[in-house]
Design a protein around this motif. Structure first.
Motif, short mmCIF file in Angstrom:
data_model
loop_
_atom_site.label_atom_id
_atom_site.label_comp_id
_atom_site.label_asym_id
_atom_site.label_seq_id
_atom_site.Cartn_x
_atom_site.Cartn_y
_atom_site.Cartn_z
N VAL A 1 6.36 37.69 62.98
CA VAL A 1 6.55 37.12 61.70
C VAL A 1 7.46 35.75 61.83
N ALA A 2 7.34 35.02 60.93
CA ALA A 2 8.35 33.73 60.93
C ALA A 2 9.60 34.12 60.93
N PRO A 3 10.51 33.35 61.67
CA PRO A 3 12.13 33.62 61.66
C PRO A 3 12.72 34.05 60.17
N GLY A 4 13.35 35.16 60.24
CA GLY A 4 13.96 35.67 58.97
C GLY A 4 13.04 36.39 58.10
N ASN A 5 11.63 36.40 58.56
CA ASN A 5 10.70 37.50 57.78
C ASN A 5 10.68 36.78 56.25
N LEU A 13 8.60 36.43 54.16
CA LEU A 13 7.30 37.04 53.49
C LEU A 13 7.65 38.47 53.03
N GLN A 14 8.62 38.94 53.89
CA GLN A 14 9.26 40.42 53.86
C GLN A 14 8.12 41.47 54.30
N LEU A 15 7.61 41.07 55.35
CA LEU A 15 6.49 42.07 55.99
C LEU A 15 7.17 42.99 56.98
N HIS A 16 6.98 44.36 56.41
CA HIS A 16 7.86 45.44 57.36
C HIS A 16 6.93 46.42 57.81
N PRO A 41 9.57 46.17 64.77
CA PRO A 41 8.86 47.24 65.36
C PRO A 41 8.05 48.05 64.92
N LEU A 42 6.94 48.53 65.18
CA LEU A 42 6.17 49.46 64.51
C LEU A 42 5.70 50.78 65.37
N PRO A 83 3.09 61.86 62.29
CA PRO A 83 3.25 61.32 60.83
C PRO A 83 3.83 59.77 60.99
N ALA A 84 3.43 59.27 59.70
CA ALA A 84 3.72 57.79 59.54
C ALA A 84 5.03 57.95 58.84
N GLN A 85 6.27 57.38 58.99
CA GLN A 85 7.44 57.20 58.14
C GLN A 85 7.98 55.79 58.24
N ASN A 86 8.04 55.59 56.89
CA ASN A 86 8.37 53.98 56.62
C ASN A 86 7.58 53.11 57.53
#
Length: 378
Positions: A210-214, A216-219, A299-300, A368-371
């Motif tokens: 994502v763009a520097p600093g994120n 759009l707050q994409l997590h 990281p995902l 499982p998916a967590q956060n």
């Protein structure tokens, strides 16, 4: 319309070899954009102020458009035209990286054979990976082993191996993908226990670029879907596209949940370049591609990157030489320094059934998916 002409040079050492196809104008524009002044740009590329200033003026006359805003006392800024020109060139370089590396490999093969008919040569088709680019240079330097590296999708790489077009293939996937996952569907029919052997290579991290600093707050991918941001898709047959299917399933999202751009990119570099240029808001890719462009990385998941060959090829001299190189501490220490990479069973011969969980016949359980992070057992 301006035409393009290509040329190449010969070097005795890898240190002098630049990646991609270099053009002096893009080098100048990139230096000005990064440095913010003509003087600083000149220092960055090791040239004089007069040389850089004169070269930019000559290019402005050639192209018929201004390239730099020249206000006295102000920081040098690229014009909109120059910024578009620089982005177009960088995007083309990133997209053409597989073809450029293939062309370089063909030429080096020809010259290596001319200088030494006994040179070791190993054809490797693989999913795009920055560590393999470094391995190619390292193998030539340390072992005189020339890797004919062709970047393609993971599925196409294994297909090339099975059709006899290469001796080794590279693919990647989640460490704990279940039996009926997208990973299993993509690779299971193409890999046969007893016929194929895995060679350990790396564990690497994939996530959101994502763009520097994120801003759009994409997590998570759920954030990407909910906000309908512009998402860079990868080309069909790529291992990262398969990974995306896995991550979407873990989030409970359909495969069409993301607002993907029409064109799929073939490399991590091209996907990251689209984000860096503002043509996209997010992409799925490796950490190294994000860091190289000053982008933020979220990281995902961790995945395993494997090399695979036919069992009959394990005793070929080139394969044995590569395995020895991968097993050496010097190579593994180098890999461990790169963002998002760690050596994993480097150079070891691995069993498909023991390494790939979707080849085990016991019931598989989806992690499982967590956060938003896929939890993998190691």
């Amino acid at each position: 319309m301006h035409r393009v002409a290509l040329h190449y040079t010969l070097h005795t050492g890898e240190d002098d070899v630049a990646r991609g196809v270099q053009h002096p104008l893009s080098t100048l524009l990139g230096a000005v954009a990064d440095a913010g002044s003509i003087a600083a740009a000149a220092r960055r590329i090791g040239a004089s102020y007069r040389h850089v200033w004169g070269a930019l003026k000559r290019w402005e006359a050639e192209l018929g458009q201004p390239l730099v805003h020249w206000e006295q006392g102000q920081a040098a800024r690229l014009t909109d035209f120059a910024a578009k020109l620089l982005w177009a060139e960088r995007q083309a370089q990133a997209r053409l990286a597989p073809q450029i590396e293939a062309l370089r490999g063909e030429l080096e093969h020809a010259f290596a054979a001319a200088f030494d008919p006994e040179v070791q040569w190993l054809a490797l088709h693989a999913s795009h990976d920055e560590a393999l680019v470094a391995l190619r240079a390292y193998a030539a330097q340390q072992a005189g082993l020339h890797l004919d590296l062709r970047f393609t999708g993971s599925v196409d790489a294994i297909r090339a191996l099975n059709e006899g077009r290469c001796l080794l293939a590279g693919f990647h996937g989640l460490a704990q993908a279940p039996r009926h996952s997208a990973t299993a569907r993509a690779y299971r029919a193409r890999l046969k226990p007893g016929q194929h052997k895995l060679i350990g290579f790396a564990c690497r991290t994939q996530g959101l670029i994502v763009a520097p600093g994120n801003p759009l707050q994409l997590h998570t991918l759920r954030d990407v879907a909910a906000r309908a941001v512009r998402f860079v898709q990868r080309s069909p047959g790529s291992g990262t596209r398969v990974l995306l299917q896995e991550l979407l399933a873990a989030e409970g999202l359909p495969e069409d949940a993301l607002a993907t751009l029409p064109r799929g990119e073939t490399t991590h570099s091209a996907a990251a370049e689209a984000v860096a240029a503002g043509a996209a808001d997010a992409a799925l890719g490796i950490e190294a591609a994000a860091r190289q462009r000053g982008l933020t990385f979220v990281p995902l998941a961790e995945e395993h990157y494997h090399l695979v060959c036919l069992k009959s090829a394990l005793q070929q001299p080139a394969v044995r030489a590569l395995r020895a190189l991968l097993a050496a501490p010097a190579w593994q220490q180098q890999m461990a320094q790169w963002p998002g990479y760690a050596p994993l069973h480097c150079g070891e011969v691995l069993s498909l059934r023991q390494t790939l969980p979707w080849w085990n016949f016991r019931k598989n359980i989806t992690p499982p998916a967590q956060n938003g992070h896929l939890v993998l057992s190691q």
